[in-house]
Write an enzyme that holds these catalytic residues in place. Structure first.
Site, PDB file in Angstrom:
ATOM      1  N   ASP A   1       0.795  -1.149  -0.035  1.00 52.17           N
ATOM      2  CA  ASP A   1       0.067  -0.140   0.072  1.00 52.17           C
ATOM      3  C   ASP A   1       0.776   1.164   0.080  1.00 52.17           C
ATOM      4  O   ASP A   1       0.385   2.422   0.480  1.00 52.17           O
ATOM      5  CB  ASP A   1      -0.909   0.152   1.298  1.00 52.17           C
ATOM      6  CG  ASP A   1      -1.877  -1.301   1.301  1.00 52.17           C
ATOM      7  OD1 ASP A   1      -2.209  -1.784   0.103  1.00 52.17           O
ATOM      8  OD2 ASP A   1      -2.021  -1.587   2.252  1.00 52.17           O
TER       9      ASP A   1
ATOM     10  N   GLN B   1       2.029  -6.110  -3.260  1.00 54.68           N
ATOM     11  CA  GLN B   1       2.524  -6.350  -1.679  1.00 54.68           C
ATOM     12  C   GLN B   1       3.584  -5.527  -1.433  1.00 54.68           C
ATOM     13  O   GLN B   1       3.768  -4.446  -2.196  1.00 54.68           O
ATOM     14  CB  GLN B   1       2.537  -7.841  -1.364  1.00 54.68           C
ATOM     15  CG  GLN B   1       1.219  -8.706  -1.245  1.00 54.68           C
ATOM     16  CD  GLN B   1       0.614  -9.077  -2.514  1.00 54.68           C
ATOM     17  OE1 GLN B   1       1.299  -9.569  -3.086  1.00 54.68           O
ATOM     18  NE2 GLN B   1      -0.588  -8.697  -2.705  1.00 54.68           N
TER      19      GLN B   1
ATOM     20  N   GLY C   1      -4.545  -4.344  -3.774  1.00 56.98           N
ATOM     21  CA  GLY C   1      -5.483  -3.394  -3.947  1.00 56.98           C
ATOM     22  C   GLY C   1      -4.942  -2.032  -4.407  1.00 56.98           C
ATOM     23  O   GLY C   1      -4.150  -1.554  -3.558  1.00 56.98           O
TER      24      GLY C   1
ATOM     25  N   LYS D   1       1.909   2.036  -5.168  1.00 58.40           N
ATOM     26  CA  LYS D   1       2.383   1.241  -6.409  1.00 58.40           C
ATOM     27  C   LYS D   1       1.440   1.576  -7.613  1.00 58.40           C
ATOM     28  O   LYS D   1       1.730   1.730  -8.699  1.00 58.40           O
ATOM     29  CB  LYS D   1       2.574  -0.118  -6.227  1.00 58.40           C
ATOM     30  CG  LYS D   1       3.314  -0.366  -5.320  1.00 58.40           C
ATOM     31  CD  LYS D   1       3.569  -2.156  -4.819  1.00 58.40           C
ATOM     32  CE  LYS D   1       2.271  -2.768  -4.190  1.00 58.40           C
ATOM     33  NZ  LYS D   1       2.138  -1.911  -2.799  1.00 58.40           N
TER      34      LYS D   1
HETATM   35  P1  GDP Z   1      -0.767   0.197  -3.549  1.00 59.96           P
HETATM   36  O1  GDP Z   1      -1.357  -1.136  -3.111  1.00 59.96           O
HETATM   37  O2  GDP Z   1       0.572   0.258  -3.333  1.00 59.96           O
HETATM   38  O3  GDP Z   1      -0.980   0.621  -4.933  1.00 59.96           O
HETATM   39  O4  GDP Z   1      -1.316   1.406  -2.675  1.00 59.96           O
HETATM   40  P2  GDP Z   1      -2.930   1.796  -2.308  1.00 59.96           P
HETATM   41  O5  GDP Z   1      -3.801   2.063  -3.438  1.00 59.96           O
HETATM   42  O6  GDP Z   1      -3.591   0.390  -1.549  1.00 59.96           O
HETATM   43  O7  GDP Z   1      -2.723   2.850  -1.289  1.00 59.96           O
HETATM   44  C1  GDP Z   1      -1.903   3.973  -1.496  1.00 59.96           C
HETATM   45  C2  GDP Z   1      -3.214   5.159  -1.326  1.00 59.96           C
HETATM   46  O8  GDP Z   1      -2.549   6.398  -1.271  1.00 59.96           O
HETATM   47  C3  GDP Z   1      -4.244   5.269  -2.302  1.00 59.96           C
HETATM   48  O9  GDP Z   1      -5.512   5.646  -1.856  1.00 59.96           O
HETATM   49  C4  GDP Z   1      -3.627   6.283  -3.442  1.00 59.96           C
HETATM   50  O10 GDP Z   1      -4.654   6.997  -4.191  1.00 59.96           O
HETATM   51  C5  GDP Z   1      -2.849   7.218  -2.219  1.00 59.96           C
HETATM   52  N1  GDP Z   1      -1.601   7.908  -2.744  1.00 59.96           N
HETATM   53  C6  GDP Z   1      -0.731   7.575  -3.547  1.00 59.96           C
HETATM   54  N2  GDP Z   1       0.260   8.310  -3.500  1.00 59.96           N
HETATM   55  C7  GDP Z   1      -0.225   9.643  -2.887  1.00 59.96           C
HETATM   56  C8  GDP Z   1       0.525  10.763  -2.666  1.00 59.96           C
HETATM   57  O11 GDP Z   1       1.480  11.056  -3.022  1.00 59.96           O
HETATM   58  N3  GDP Z   1      -0.331  11.372  -1.536  1.00 59.96           N
HETATM   59  C9  GDP Z   1      -1.534  11.236  -1.088  1.00 59.96           C
HETATM   60  N4  GDP Z   1      -2.296  12.038  -0.331  1.00 59.96           N
HETATM   61  N5  GDP Z   1      -1.964  10.016  -1.275  1.00 59.96           N
HETATM   62  C10 GDP Z   1      -1.337   9.216  -2.272  1.00 59.96           C
HETATM   63  P1  IMO Z   2      -1.061  -4.318  -2.207  1.00 61.99           P
HETATM   64  O1  IMO Z   2      -0.364  -5.004  -3.461  1.00 61.99           O
HETATM   65  C1  IMO Z   2      -1.072  -4.743   2.082  1.00 61.99           C
HETATM   66  C2  IMO Z   2      -0.999  -8.744   3.612  1.00 61.99           C
HETATM   67  C3  IMO Z   2      -2.445  -9.376   4.545  1.00 61.99           C
HETATM   68  C4  IMO Z   2      -1.382 -10.414   5.362  1.00 61.99           C
HETATM   69  C5  IMO Z   2      -0.459 -10.879   4.491  1.00 61.99           C
HETATM   70  C6  IMO Z   2      -0.804 -12.183   4.050  1.00 61.99           C
HETATM   71  O2  IMO Z   2      -2.233  -3.531  -2.241  1.00 61.99           O
HETATM   72  O3  IMO Z   2       0.086  -3.500  -1.471  1.00 61.99           O
HETATM   73  P2  IMO Z   2      -2.531 -12.835   2.000  1.00 61.99           P
HETATM   74  O4  IMO Z   2      -3.852 -12.882   1.676  1.00 61.99           O
HETATM   75  O5  IMO Z   2      -1.517 -12.438   1.032  1.00 61.99           O
HETATM   76  O6  IMO Z   2      -2.014 -14.476   2.318  1.00 61.99           O
HETATM   77  O7  IMO Z   2      -2.145 -12.176   3.261  1.00 61.99           O
HETATM   78  O8  IMO Z   2      -0.284 -10.049   3.518  1.00 61.99           O
HETATM   79  N1  IMO Z   2      -1.414  -8.292   2.390  1.00 61.99           N
HETATM   80  C7  IMO Z   2      -1.358  -6.948   1.956  1.00 61.99           C
HETATM   81  N2  IMO Z   2      -0.945  -5.941   2.893  1.00 61.99           N
HETATM   82  N3  IMO Z   2      -1.166  -4.603   0.942  1.00 61.99           N
HETATM   83  C8  IMO Z   2      -1.343  -5.499  -0.210  1.00 61.99           C
HETATM   84  O9  IMO Z   2      -1.272  -5.726  -1.226  1.00 61.99           O
HETATM   85  C9  IMO Z   2      -1.580  -6.849   0.647  1.00 61.99           C
HETATM   86  N4  IMO Z   2      -1.605  -8.282   0.126  1.00 61.99           N
HETATM   87  C10 IMO Z   2      -1.719  -8.773   1.323  1.00 61.99           C
HETATM   88  O10 IMO Z   2      -2.975  -8.378   4.982  1.00 61.99           O
HETATM   89  O11 IMO Z   2      -1.179  -9.465   6.451  1.00 61.99           O
HETATM   90 MG    MG Z   3      -2.736  -1.716  -1.708  1.00 64.22          MG
END
Ligand code: GDP
Ligand code: IMO
Ligand code: MG
Length: 429
Positions: free
Chosen positions: A13, A224, A40, A16
């Site tokens: 998160d 991840q 996600g 990416k």
């Molecule tokens: P990912 O799984 O690595 O793609 O990240 P997620 O989408 O799960 O979580 C990142 C969150 O931060 C999302 O809601 C993005 O829209 C938000 N985001 C990404 N870059 C920035 C940033 O530079 N500033 C802010 N405020 N939000 C960001």
């Molecule tokens: P993105 O790509 C954050 C975490 C789960 C749990 C562990 C194992 O959005 O960064 P699993 O279902 O993979 O066997 O769960 O990994 N986990 C993540 N945490 N971002 C993710 O994906 C994750 N995908 C799995 O919460 O701790």
């Molecule tokens: Mg994510």
């Protein structure tokens, strides 16, 4: 031409999805190489439209880019169809999505086993996303997996599902007290689902090799993060694949000598979802502050993310195990209006200072952060587009993180939008 691996440098998160989207228009190919719909990835387009992608590469939102679900990914066919339909409904062209014939399938029994295993682990649970990821990878390694190519041969598919269920039904019934699953029903359901995506099955390994040979730009999108890697992460509180850059070659079929750069996505603070050690975790009002200000709620499960200050020990570790060439520092804007920003520079483990990641699980569990306090800034930085637009203290924060992390910072996120990015060095070209 350039082949770039994009990885999460912390516990996932990090942003990416935003980073892939930013570079999506500069590449001909975006490839997911591991994980499944445990991911996600959020993308916010310049017109404000927000997308949450789970299985499909974030490059799908860039017109004309080819997208690949590589052999290293585990695919839930029902989720794939739903995600495709959701994108198409919103006018996204999905015709350029290709699926590796060697990717493994998440079957209904994987999801069932993921959920019951977690329940039985009680307090020791991993906190998985419950999507069947671990059990699907277990079957892959146990050579009991069902692959995408099996969908092209119904009799082979039936044999494989029967073989897998032969053992799993005993486990479900005798150990977990659940109902046995009917192999014929699963085969029928999966074959019906396959009709919706069969035309996308391809020898993606060959297509990517040809693309690299002709000089296309390729982005390998990890899901991840480094600390969730089954080999390099905080085992056993990890996912069941290799999100680190080494996984990109295994999960795409592109050889390591093809890779030119490894970009680590690094949040300006730290978050984690699920169980496991997290040295800089804040269980006080500051953790709540970061959660609220950063909108730290899971995209896949809706769980609240655990939050803490930036951890440079982890960033150095990520630089090392991934061979990071550039960092994209995201969410710097979330730290605006703090008087001082603590940054963890080392750990104290039972009175001993550790500048690098401790070797054993017990030491990581006992690690207490040693903080350096950096001066904060009060200005709203969401409109900054050059490094010079940032207040001096924000610039100094970035420069200090660069020194502590051991790799140059080439982009800075100041908001969720594609344009809310400061680019310091071009990573393609
Ligand atoms: P990912 O799984 O690595 O793609 O990240 P997620 O989408 O799960 O979580 C990142 C969150 O931060 C999302 O809601 C993005 O829209 C938000 N985001 C990404 N870059 C920035 C940033 O530079 N500033 C802010 N405020 N939000 C960001
Ligand atoms: P993105 O790509 C954050 C975490 C789960 C749990 C562990 C194992 O959005 O960064 P699993 O279902 O993979 O066997 O769960 O990994 N986990 C993540 N945490 N971002 C993710 O994906 C994750 N995908 C799995 O919460 O701790
Ligand atoms: Mg994510």
């Amino acid at each position: 031409m350039s082949v770039m691996v994009l990885i999460g440098a912390q516990w996932g998160d990090e942003g990416k999805g935003k980073a892939t989207d930013l570079w999506g228009s500069q590449v001909q190919w975006v490839v997911r190489y591991q994980g499944g719909n445990n991911a996600g990835h959020t993308v916010v387009l310049p017109d404000g439209q927000k997308f949450a992608l789970h299985l499909i590469p974030s490059g799908i939102l860039s017109a004309g880019t080819n997208n690949v679900i590589g052999n290293g990914v585990v695919i839930d066919p029902g989720v794939l169809l739903k995600e495709l339909a959701g994108l198409e409904e919103r006018g996204v062209d999905t015709s350029r999505l290709f699926i590796s014939a060697d990717a493994h399938l998440i079957m209904p029994y994987h999801v069932a086993i993921d959920k019951v295993t977690e329940r039985f682990l009680g307090n020791s649970k991993i906190g998985t996303t419950g999507r069947g990821i671990g059990p699907a990878y277990q079957d892959k390694v146990a050579r009991l997996g069902v692959r995408v190519q099996d969908l092209l041969d119904p009799s082979i598919l039936a044999q494989k599902v029967e073989a897998a269920l032969h053992i799993k039904n005993q486990i479900l019934v005798k150990i977990y007290n659940r109902k046995a699953l009917d192999p014929a029903q699963i085969v029928e359901e999966v074959l019906a689902q396959a009709e919706g995506f069969k035309h996308r099955i391809a020898d993606t390994r060959l297509e990517l090799a040809k693309a690299a040979e002709r000089g296309d730009n390729i982005l390998l999108e990890g899901s991840q993060g480094t600390l969730l890697d089954v080999d390099h992460g905080t085992y056993p509180f990890v996912t069941s694949s290799n999100p680190t850059s080494g996984g990109a070659t295994i999960g795409s079929g592109l050889g390591p000598t093809r890779i030119d750069s490894v970009v680590g996505i690094l949040k300006a603070y730290t978050t984690r979802v699920g169980s496991g050690p997290f040295p800089t975790e804040l269980e006080d009002e500051w953790g709540e502050y970061l959660r609220q200000t950063g909108g730290e709620v899971g995209v896949t499960t809706g769980r609240l993310r655990r939050c803490g200050w930036f951890d440079a020990v982890i960033a150095r570790y990520a630089s090392r195990v991934n061979g990071i060439t550039d960092y994209f520092l995201t969410k710097l804007d979330v730290l605006s209006s703090l008087k001082e920003v603590p940054v963890c520079v080392a750990y104290d483990v039972d009175g001993v200072r550790f500048d690098e990641m401790p070797m054993t699980q017990s030491d990581i569990h006992h690690a207490k952060p040693i903080y350096e306090l950096l001066p904060g800034w009060s200005e709203d930085i969401s409109g900054a587009r050059t490094f010079e637009d940032l207040p001096k203290n924000a610039q100094d924060y970035v420069r200090r993180l660069e020194v502590l992390s051991g790799s140059r910072i080439s982009a800075i996120g100041v908001g969720p939008g594609r344009d809310q990015t400061i680019v310091l060095h071009e990573v393609f070209g």
